[in-house]
Design an enzyme around this catalytic site. Sequence first.
Site, PDB file in Angstrom:
ATOM      1  N   ASP A 203       5.184  55.610  61.382  1.00 16.44           N
ATOM      2  CA  ASP A 203       5.477  54.444  60.543  1.00 16.44           C
ATOM      3  C   ASP A 203       6.827  54.692  59.874  1.00 16.44           C
ATOM      4  OD1 ASP A 203       5.210  52.070  59.025  1.00 16.44           O
ATOM      5  OD2 ASP A 203       4.295  53.140  57.354  1.00 16.44           O
ATOM      6  N   SER A 204       7.392  53.634  59.317  1.00 18.77           N
ATOM      7  CA  SER A 204       8.636  53.781  58.555  1.00 18.77           C
ATOM      8  C   SER A 204       8.407  54.643  57.320  1.00 18.77           C
ATOM      9  CB  SER A 204       9.116  52.411  58.106  1.00 18.77           C
ATOM     10  OG  SER A 204       8.150  51.836  57.243  1.00 18.77           O
TER      11      SER A 204
ATOM     12  N   GLY B 261      11.918  46.885  57.151  1.00 17.84           N
ATOM     13  CA  GLY B 261      11.810  45.424  57.093  1.00 17.84           C
ATOM     14  C   GLY B 261      13.116  44.655  56.941  1.00 17.84           C
TER      15      GLY B 261
ATOM     16  N   CYS C 279       3.003  50.426  62.328  1.00 14.94           N
ATOM     17  CA  CYS C 279       3.986  49.682  61.544  1.00 14.94           C
ATOM     18  C   CYS C 279       4.138  48.304  62.190  1.00 14.94           C
ATOM     19  CB  CYS C 279       5.302  50.452  61.580  1.00 14.94           C
ATOM     20  SG  CYS C 279       6.686  49.623  60.776  1.00 14.94           S
ATOM     21  N   ASN C 280       3.847  47.266  61.434  1.00 15.76           N
ATOM     22  CA  ASN C 280       3.978  45.900  61.980  1.00 15.76           C
ATOM     23  C   ASN C 280       5.427  45.605  62.352  1.00 15.76           C
ATOM     24  OD1 ASN C 280       1.281  44.144  61.189  1.00 15.76           O
ATOM     25  ND2 ASN C 280       1.622  45.866  59.837  1.00 15.76           N
ATOM     26  N   THR C 281       6.348  46.078  61.517  1.00 15.16           N
ATOM     27  CA  THR C 281       7.767  45.777  61.733  1.00 15.16           C
ATOM     28  C   THR C 281       8.259  46.427  63.027  1.00 15.16           C
ATOM     29  OG1 THR C 281       7.951  45.851  59.324  1.00 15.16           O
ATOM     30  CG2 THR C 281      10.001  45.732  60.564  1.00 15.16           C
TER      31      THR C 281
ATOM     32  N   GLU D  76       6.285  53.554  48.498  1.00 14.90           N
ATOM     33  CA  GLU D  76       6.883  54.845  48.888  1.00 14.90           C
ATOM     34  C   GLU D  76       7.042  55.754  47.668  1.00 14.90           C
ATOM     35  OE1 GLU D  76       7.991  56.240  52.009  1.00 14.90           O
ATOM     36  OE2 GLU D  76       6.666  54.679  52.763  1.00 14.90           O
TER      37      GLU D  76
ATOM     38  N   CYS E 275       1.469  44.310  56.804  1.00 17.01           N
ATOM     39  CA  CYS E 275       2.285  45.522  56.691  1.00 17.01           C
ATOM     40  C   CYS E 275       1.314  46.657  56.394  1.00 17.01           C
ATOM     41  CB  CYS E 275       3.299  45.355  55.554  1.00 17.01           C
ATOM     42  SG  CYS E 275       4.172  46.874  55.121  1.00 17.01           S
TER      43      CYS E 275
ATOM     44  N   HIS F 203       1.582  49.293  54.796  1.00 11.43           N
ATOM     45  CA  HIS F 203       1.620  49.820  53.427  1.00 11.43           C
ATOM     46  C   HIS F 203       0.654  49.047  52.511  1.00 11.43           C
ATOM     47  CE1 HIS F 203       5.345  51.807  54.683  1.00 11.43           C
ATOM     48  NE2 HIS F 203       5.455  52.387  53.499  1.00 11.43           N
TER      49      HIS F 203
HETATM   50  N1  DGL Z   1       4.518  49.834  57.235  1.00 10.18           N
HETATM   51  C1  DGL Z   1       5.585  48.989  57.690  1.00 10.18           C
HETATM   52  C2  DGL Z   1       4.996  47.724  58.323  1.00 10.18           C
HETATM   53  O1  DGL Z   1       3.818  47.720  58.669  1.00 10.18           O
HETATM   54  C3  DGL Z   1       6.550  48.812  56.572  1.00 10.18           C
HETATM   55  C4  DGL Z   1       7.803  48.162  56.976  1.00 10.18           C
HETATM   56  C5  DGL Z   1       9.025  48.566  56.258  1.00 10.18           C
HETATM   57  O2  DGL Z   1       9.359  49.752  56.264  1.00 10.18           O
HETATM   58  O3  DGL Z   1       9.696  47.658  55.752  1.00 10.18           O
HETATM   59  O4  DGL Z   1       5.657  46.729  58.521  1.00 10.18           O
END
Ligand code: DGL
Length: 264
Positions: free
Chosen positions: A13-14, A46, A76-78, A154, A186, A188
């Site tokens: 993930d990010s 994002g 991570c969705n993004t 974060e 997301c 998070h």
């Molecule tokens: N957990 C990421 C997601 O599901 C966060 C995206 C981000 O870093 O902006 O989109």
Amino acid sequence: MKVQSQNPIGIFDSGVGGTSIWKEIQLLMPNENTMYLSDSKNAPYGYKSEEKIIELSIKNTEYLLEKNCKIIVVACNTATTNAIKILRQKYNVPFIGIEPAIKPASLQTNTNTIGILATKGTLNSELFEKASSNLEDNITVIEQVGEGLVNLIEKGEINSPEMNRLLTKYLTPMIKKNADCIVLGCTHYPYLKDLIKKIVGNKIEIIDSGLAVAKQTKHVLNKHKLLLQSNNTPTYQFYINKNKSTLSYFLKQYPNSIIKELDF
Ligand code: DGL
């Protein structure tokens, strides 16, 4: 090298949010070895361009493949909505992605109105655009970018006055427009569920895709004969390229997780 069932499930993930997915995977397949990559140095994804999100997703995938991961979960969705197509074309391992659960929400809503909270990168992606245009015509989707939420999470601020202020600002229009389902788009955001419930009350359903992703991971591992059958004592390895304090906090119920700060 032959891929073995003992090899870890790779997850990235990010940042620390994908641990909400890791937890679902751990619950469903507790004896599997896992390796989690938190690219917190580059969070949030994002607001990055599609090219940059693809570049970072490739870097994360290669890191996990070098460690012999048998499957990659893009938690991570993004990253999923912007990069999974390229990743699947480029690498010969199974990939599992996560997308906002707007379809299940559209089947559950009684008011025909659903809210979605996600990153700009997810809401602007082609994949999301396609998914929302496939919903029935009578469904209204209220899209909201969760600006600032990932940064606060974060930092470990999941209950701060600033978080409360932002969530109230983002969710109030959804309540006013009579949404009865709110999709957390997301990974998070599941960490904000308690606070979201306080703001929206009990009548609004909060939907995320974590369990569905874990089930799909199990299904695909089984299909590839890569599910670990034996009574294994699992290893839970976490790598982060920033300070590990928030990650350690989210993993405090898992004393056998090994967290390493590395520069990747
Ligand atoms: N957990 C990421 C997601 O599901 C966060 C995206 C981000 O870093 O902006 O989109």
